[in-house]
Design an enzyme around this catalytic site. Structure first.
Site, PDB file in Angstrom:
ATOM      1  N   LEU A 242       0.865  -1.181   0.000  1.00 62.76           N
ATOM      2  CA  LEU A 242       0.000   0.000   0.000  1.00 62.76           C
ATOM      3  C   LEU A 242       0.905   1.236   0.000  1.00 62.76           C
ATOM      4  O   LEU A 242       1.202   1.809   1.041  1.00 62.76           O
ATOM      5  CB  LEU A 242      -0.930  -0.041   1.213  1.00 62.76           C
ATOM      6  CG  LEU A 242      -2.240   0.730   1.114  1.00 62.76           C
ATOM      7  CD1 LEU A 242      -2.995   0.396  -0.169  1.00 62.76           C
ATOM      8  CD2 LEU A 242      -3.121   0.447   2.313  1.00 62.76           C
ATOM      9  N   HIS A 243       1.309   1.645  -1.193  1.00 67.44           N
ATOM     10  CA  HIS A 243       2.372   2.637  -1.340  1.00 67.44           C
ATOM     11  C   HIS A 243       1.989   4.030  -0.819  1.00 67.44           C
ATOM     12  O   HIS A 243       2.584   4.557   0.117  1.00 67.44           O
ATOM     13  CB  HIS A 243       2.763   2.774  -2.814  1.00 67.44           C
ATOM     14  CG  HIS A 243       3.068   1.495  -3.510  1.00 67.44           C
ATOM     15  ND1 HIS A 243       4.258   0.815  -3.324  1.00 67.44           N
ATOM     16  CD2 HIS A 243       2.357   0.774  -4.412  1.00 67.44           C
ATOM     17  CE1 HIS A 243       4.265  -0.273  -4.085  1.00 67.44           C
ATOM     18  NE2 HIS A 243       3.129  -0.316  -4.755  1.00 67.44           N
ATOM     19  N   ASP A 244       1.023   4.647  -1.471  1.00 68.97           N
ATOM     20  CA  ASP A 244       0.796   6.084  -1.296  1.00 68.97           C
ATOM     21  C   ASP A 244       0.306   6.504   0.093  1.00 68.97           C
ATOM     22  O   ASP A 244       0.658   7.599   0.552  1.00 68.97           O
ATOM     23  CB  ASP A 244      -0.175   6.590  -2.366  1.00 68.97           C
ATOM     24  CG  ASP A 244       0.422   6.483  -3.765  1.00 68.97           C
ATOM     25  OD1 ASP A 244       1.653   6.628  -3.898  1.00 68.97           O
ATOM     26  OD2 ASP A 244      -0.336   6.247  -4.718  1.00 68.97           O
TER      27      ASP A 244
END
Length: 313
Positions: A242-244
């Site tokens: 879950l990057h952002d």
């Protein structure tokens, strides 16, 4: 402490949408001045639509959303529908948003906001290619010294690339923009793949969103049901990264993250390593540090925060 004033610059993307929701659920810490969109994960027409869909799902139709750049500074656009689906938000049942798109171009909004707010009070939060930020700095160099900090998602070093063997997607799409931003002198904190790949959407974590029993919880879970399939297959991990949302979580709970202040240079000429973020992790050059490169996250604390804040919406 007063809430931190931020502009989210984004190319939604399921994980971008979760980052927006986290910001909207955290008014004590985050004063969202507006959202600018950029072409990246999907073309600009879709990213501005997806930003409006996300805000409508959260019931926050007063948020000002501005469409920005529709292509990188000097290159043709590369998109990532193979990851995010044709819409960019594949997973939940989507709809046509009714909240307005602002008339003002996103780059002009960034410039005008930084000039209007007190110097050193606005944080820029790019979640996609850095085209809008670099374009604003080119057009109005007087705003560079007015930026409090850039906290961004992008880059990789030990985790190497996710769009090429050497490059992370956001940097690869517009490496010239990234080079200019990293050379700007603005205080910069980056959330590269090295940290985001440690924030995995395990089945239990996705179900925690669904178990909120709300529109936002269901929307998030359905997005992540789709989103994680690509990375699970690619990396063999137990969930997708879950990057952002790491960007927004850092603003709320900086103690969840740790890293090292190092020099990071952007490769713009090599056909083999175009877009690589070359981090001088071991200090083997005399290049001055220009970025806080995060590489560790308390994943349980991160998902606890995320679930609690989305539960407010």
């Amino acid at each position: 402490m007063s809430a931190r004033k931020i502009i989210i610059d984004t190319d939604p993307g399921q994980d971008d949408a979760v980052a927006i929701l986290l910001a909207l659920g955290s008014p004590e810490e985050i004063d969202l001045l507006g959202i600018t969109t950029v072409a990246g994960n999907v073309p600009l027409a879709r990213t501005q639509t997806n930003a409006r869909i996300t805000c409508e799902v959260a019931g926050r139709t007063e948020v000002k959303i501005h469409a920005g750049s529709d292509a990188p500074l000097e290159r043709p656009l590369v998109t990532a529908e193979h990851v995010h689906g044709r819409s960019g938000l594949d997973g939940p049942e989507l709809f046509d948003p009714t909240m307005p798109l602002q008339d003002q171009h996103g780059v002009d909004f960034i410039i005008d906001t930084l000039r209007a707010e007190a110097p050193g009070t606005v944080t820029l939060c790019p979640l996609g290619p850095l085209t809008n930020i670099a374009a604003a700095f080119r057009r109005a160099p007087d705003i560079i010294d007015r930026v409090m900090e850039i906290v961004m998602m992008g880059g990789a070093y030990f985790e190497v690339g996710n769009i090429t063997p050497a490059a992370e997607f956001n940097i690869y799409v517009d490496p010239e923009a990234a080079r200019e931003v990293f050379a700007s002198g603005v205080t910069l904190t980056m959330m590269p793949l090295d940290v985001t790949h440690k924030a995995l959407t395990t089945r239990a974590r996705v179900e925690a969103f669904r178990n909120l029993g709300t529109r936002v919880g269901n929307f998030t879970a359905e997005m992540l049901d789709f989103f994680e399939r690509f990375d699970v297959e690619k990396y063999g991990s137990e969930g997708g990264p879950l990057h952002d949302p790491c960007v927004i979580a850092y603003l709320i709970r900086p103690e969840l993250f740790s890293g090292r202040h190092v020099n990071v240079e952007i490769e713009v000429t090599s056909p083999l390593t175009l877009g690589m973020t070359v981090a001088d992790w071991w200090g083997v050059t005399d290049r001055a540090p220009n970025a806080m490169f995060m590489n560790e996250v308390d994943a349980e604390g991160f998902f606890t925060l995320l679930t609690e804040r989305l539960g407010r919406l």
